[in-house]
Motif scaffolding. Structure first.
Motif: not given
Length: 232
Positions: A53-61
């Motif tokens: 869930a915290f890997d690169p390219r995961q979206r964060v708002i």
């Protein structure tokens, strides 16, 4: 909010484990963010980390709600994760760092795509249209009088990624390009055009006289001539 494509609210234990939020933003550049979490071996954060869930390219708002009003501070993707282990239970730290959604516009080199008989602002809107699925809404304002060249003589071809090409076109006409997250989670305004902050400047404080610590002016009358002395 996090997710691989469309972000969704994270579990409450993840919010409780959040210890630090940092968001940086400057007109004309990519905005960035960093989040820090505490975690233990059996914590929800650790389980989400193991699941990617915290890997690169995961979206964060990142959004905050104040007095019932929600303000979006960041809509971006993770570019890096760092773990600081600790010998004390539950004291290990996970730090995730990322950039706004312009990072997704900077992955692919699309050199060679032609844009015949189109002014620069129309090219920008055409390029940004492909990011509508991410909630990106383009707003391109001509920085000068548009000039359309005869495509039989010459036409513009893209050089580099979408982000580098759009940014280069902005610099070429004295414009800026940046994403403004919001007004609702999952939406962003992609602005390309004149630097509005330079056009209007920053707001000036109101003149305040005889108002204790808030006084910033002192009026006086000397030899019949009014004067105004700044207090700050």
């Amino acid at each position: 909010m996090m997710g691989s494509f469309s972000a969704s609210p994270v579990p409450q234990p993840v919010i409780d484990a959040l210890t630090d939020v940092s968001v940086s933003s400057t007109v004309g550049t990519q905005a960035g963010f960093q989040l820090r979490f505490t975690m233990g071996k059996q914590s929800v954060v650790q389980k989400m980390l193991n699941a990617g869930a915290f890997d690169p390219r995961q979206r964060v708002i990142i959004a905050v709600t104040i007095n019932g009003a929600t303000e979006v501070l960041m809509d971006g993707i993770i570019t890096r994760q760092d773990i600081s282990p600790s010998d004390k239970p539950g004291k290990s730290t996970l730090s995730i760092t990322g950039l706004d959604l312009t990072a997704l516009m900077d992955f692919l080199d699309l050199t060679g795509i032609p844009y015949p008989a189109l002014p620069d602002f129309a090219i920008v809107e055409l390029i940004l249209a492909k990011y509508a699925v991410l909630g990106v809404i383009p707003l391109a304002i001509p920085a000068s009088i548009p000039q359309i060249e005869n495509p039989l003589d010459r036409f513009i071809k893209q050089q580099g990624s979408d982000y580098s090409f759009i940014s280069a076109m902005a610099r070429g006409v004295g414009a800026v390009f940046y994403l403004d997250p919001g007004p609702t989670p999952g939406k962003s305004l992609a602005y390309w055009g004149p630097d509005i902050s330079k056009l209007f400047g920053s707001p000036q404080s109101a003149l305040t006289i005889n108002f204790d610590a808030n006084t910033n002016r002192r009026s006086c009358l000397t030899t019949g001539v009014a004067c105004d002395v700044s207090m700050r």
